[in-house]
Design an enzyme around this catalytic site. Structure first.
Site, PDB file in Angstrom:
ATOM      1  N   ASP A  21       0.852  -1.200   0.000  1.00  0.00           N
ATOM      2  CA  ASP A  21       0.000   0.000   0.000  1.00  0.00           C
ATOM      3  C   ASP A  21       0.883   1.243   0.000  1.00  0.00           C
ATOM      4  OD1 ASP A  21      -1.781   2.075   0.636  1.00  0.00           O
ATOM      5  OD2 ASP A  21      -1.909   1.484   2.756  1.00  0.00           O
ATOM      6  N   ASP A  25      -3.965   4.041   2.588  1.00  0.00           N
ATOM      7  CA  ASP A  25      -5.360   3.820   3.003  1.00  0.00           C
ATOM      8  C   ASP A  25      -5.579   2.402   3.533  1.00  0.00           C
ATOM      9  OD1 ASP A  25      -5.120   2.372   0.703  1.00  0.00           O
ATOM     10  OD2 ASP A  25      -6.708   3.400  -0.393  1.00  0.00           O
ATOM     11  N   ASP A  29      -2.038  -1.158  -3.655  1.00  0.00           N
ATOM     12  CA  ASP A  29      -2.366  -0.397  -4.863  1.00  0.00           C
ATOM     13  C   ASP A  29      -1.261  -0.553  -5.915  1.00  0.00           C
ATOM     14  OD1 ASP A  29      -0.343   1.307  -3.793  1.00  0.00           O
ATOM     15  OD2 ASP A  29      -1.872   2.331  -2.599  1.00  0.00           O
ATOM     16  N   ASP A 190     -10.719 -15.165 -15.802  1.00  0.00           N
ATOM     17  CA  ASP A 190     -11.466 -15.586 -14.619  1.00  0.00           C
ATOM     18  C   ASP A 190     -12.611 -16.530 -15.012  1.00  0.00           C
ATOM     19  OD1 ASP A 190     -11.853 -15.015 -11.713  1.00  0.00           O
ATOM     20  OD2 ASP A 190     -13.819 -14.347 -12.387  1.00  0.00           O
ATOM     21  N   GLU A 244      -8.519 -19.742 -16.153  1.00  0.00           N
ATOM     22  CA  GLU A 244      -8.818 -20.363 -14.856  1.00  0.00           C
ATOM     23  C   GLU A 244      -9.880 -21.432 -15.120  1.00  0.00           C
ATOM     24  OE1 GLU A 244     -10.607 -19.540 -10.394  1.00  0.00           O
ATOM     25  OE2 GLU A 244     -11.436 -18.511 -12.123  1.00  0.00           O
TER      26      GLU A 244
HETATM   27  C1  GLC Z   1     -12.433 -16.685  -9.678  1.00  0.00           C
HETATM   28  C2  GLC Z   1     -11.559 -15.818  -8.807  1.00  0.00           C
HETATM   29  C3  GLC Z   1     -12.223 -15.675  -7.475  1.00  0.00           C
HETATM   30  C4  GLC Z   1     -13.568 -15.016  -7.676  1.00  0.00           C
HETATM   31  C5  GLC Z   1     -14.423 -15.782  -8.677  1.00  0.00           C
HETATM   32  C6  GLC Z   1     -15.574 -14.965  -9.159  1.00  0.00           C
HETATM   33  O1  GLC Z   1     -12.544 -17.982  -9.201  1.00  0.00           O
HETATM   34  O2  GLC Z   1     -10.275 -16.342  -8.734  1.00  0.00           O
HETATM   35  O3  GLC Z   1     -11.448 -14.944  -6.577  1.00  0.00           O
HETATM   36  O4  GLC Z   1     -14.249 -14.954  -6.463  1.00  0.00           O
HETATM   37  O5  GLC Z   1     -13.683 -16.101  -9.828  1.00  0.00           O
HETATM   38  O6  GLC Z   1     -15.129 -13.919  -9.985  1.00  0.00           O
END
Ligand code: GLC
Length: 502
Positions: A21, A25, A29, A190, A244
């Site tokens: 950070d 805050d 970041d 994602d 992912e």
């Molecule tokens: C993926 C991300 C996770 C998030 C989910 C929904 O699994 O790694 O952190 O909560 O997608 O976007």
């Protein structure tokens, strides 16, 4: 064939909120990341992956995106992002950013319009819900005052897009271009196996995140990645994407990395394997047989840190196993993803007070599921100060850190040759020296019970998962052990890199 940069790359995941950070805050970041780039260079990684830093109401730590082309003021500005990319490139680091195509934030202008009854076909609305559950617990549908329900496979603040609408395709290609034009080297996608839901949204029995079902892994999703691949290939400099993909089948995983789709996919089978040489061997064999370019990962911002996963009743076992596992992983063909803090040997923080927890998993399940905050506790950079150097002094970090973080801080470990950090630095330096000359294959060697030995050209890796020491294979010298060796014996919970005898 020229070897693309990502094939053997070590990629370091930065969970931006918890890395460093600079603004004071209490939340990490982009300027904080920028200040710490020299640390990552010294660690010896090749690339960084930044988790979402886009404008977001933070219903899911930023995985609820309200504007895909901006930076949330919490994390800085677009200028900060551009300076970060420029600095990273100057230092020889590639930069991956997260793209979140399965859902937006409920604050996204498109969902706001949908709430007003405009263009509801960008999301998934129904008069009656089906039986699908949110991955975070509770129903996957929320009712609006007008009686319609909308689908959210995650938090109610994360409405799922309707990928059967071509407008979504055009929008995401444009979002990718936006970041490619700003110099990013690739994307982490994602929930890459999401996006499409089966026609008719049938009820299901098994909701598992890991199985192909009407919710996950629909065949149409592959068309999306074909079009993304074309876009990436149109840019200079080997731009790439890693998906992912949670799936329990290596054949299904392989579909995402066909030659005209994504370059890489996460391989969570490695992370899910128990501490067993047969389990590890099976995952390695299955992976290498299934995908052209393997990836390996032990920890990320969604799972319990592997040091803690490997902890048994014996104190110290978790860290020993964690070091042995990472050394083994770094010897495998393919690319390795590390999660911030694993190089410090950070454990999962289990005793966070309920009122401090922010993960929607904890909140939605009303505390029944502990959630993922324990692996997201801000990093300790120095041994003292209110936040152990995470924030400027005097500022409290967004999640409390345990006192044990003092001794685990980067500063405390940097000068200690026996530390976990020094071990990671040595392993990554050694890997960098060797990797270019190693074949992209491995051969199994005869392994005594409880252990796993393999060789790749000039390198031998030996791992002992058993309870008794085992004799090392014949070799031409020790390159790097994960813990003390006992002469010619490899103690339990230890791995070693050896030079193959010539
Ligand atoms: C993926 C991300 C996770 C998030 C989910 C929904 O699994 O790694 O952190 O909560 O997608 O976007």
């Amino acid at each position: 064939m020229d070897i693309p940069w990502w094939r053997d790359a070590v990629v370091y995941e930065i969970y931006v909120r918890s890395f460093a950070d600079a603004s004071g805050d209490g939340v990490g970041d982009l300027a904080g990341v920028r200040e710490r780039l020299p640390y990552l260079v010294e660690l010896g990684v090749d690339a960084i992956w930044l988790t979402p830093f886009y404008p977001s109401p933070m219903a899911d730590g930023g995985y609820d995106v309200a504007d895909y082309r901006g930076v949330d003021p919490l994390f800085g500005t677009l200028d900060d992002f551009e300076s970060l990319v420029a600095d990273a490139h100057r230092l020889g680091l590639k930069v991956l950013v997260d793209v979140v195509p399965n859902h937006s934030s409920s604050e996204h202008p498109w969902f706001q319009a949908a709430l007003r009854g405009e263009h509801r076909d960008r999301y998934i609305f129904r008069a009656e819900p089906n039986n699908w559950q949110s991955t975070f617990s509770g129903p996957a549908w929320t009712k609006l005052p007008d009686g319609q329900y909308y689908l959210h496979l995650f938090a109610p603040g994360q409405p799922d897009f309707n990928w059967r609408n071509p407008e979504i395709h055009r929008e995401f290609l444009d979002i990718l271009r936006f970041w490619l034009d700003r110099g990013v080297d690739g994307f982490r996608i994602d929930v890459a196996m999401g996006l499409y839901k089966a026609w008719g949204l049938p009820d299901i029995q098994d909701q598992s995140f890991k199985s192909v079902s009407p919710i996950w892994g629909q065949p149409e999703v592959h068309e999306v990645y074909r079009s993304w691949r074309k876009l990436l290939d149109g840019y200079p400099g080997e731009r790439m994407a890693v998906g992912e993909v949670w799936t329990d089948s290596s054949e299904d995983l392989a579909l995402y990395v066909r030659p005209d789709e994504l370059q890489q996919s996460f391989n969570f089978a490695w992370l899910q394997a128990p501490w067993s040489p047969t389990a590890f061997k099976k995952v390695i064999d299955d992976t290498l047989a299934a995908v052209p370019f393997a990836t390996w990962v032990l920890s990320n911002h969604d799972v319990v840190r592997h040091r803690t996963r490997y902890d048994t009743a014996d104190p110290g076992t978790g860290l020993m196993r964690a070091k042995a596992a990472v050394l083994t992983m770094l010897a495998l063909p393919g690319s390795a993803y590390l999660y911030q803090g694993e190089e410090l040997g950070l454990p999962e923080v289990k005793d966070l007070p309920p009122e401090a927890r922010q993960d929607p998993v904890f909140i939605q399940s009303k505390g029944e599921l502990v959630g993922r905050d324990g692996c997201r506790v801000p990093l300790p950079w120095s041994a003292d100060g209110r936040s152990y150097g995470f924030s400027p002094d005097g500022v409290a970090p967004w999640l409390p850190q345990p006192a044990a973080f003092a001794a685990l801080s980067a500063a405390a470990q940097a000068a200690d040759p026996g530390s976990t950090l020094s071990f990671y630095r040595r392993a990554l330096a050694c890997r960098r020296e060797l990797v270019g000359s190693l074949p992209y294959t491995l051969e199994w060697l005869d392994s005594p019970e409880g252990s796993l030995f393999f060789t790749r050209g000039s390198l031998i890796c030996a791992l002992n998962c058993g309870t008794e020491p085992v004799r090392l294979p014949s070799h031409g010298g020790v390159l790097l052990p994960s813990g003390p060796l006992d002469g010619d014996l490899l103690p339990p919970d230890t791995a070693v890199w050896l030079r193959a005898s010539s």
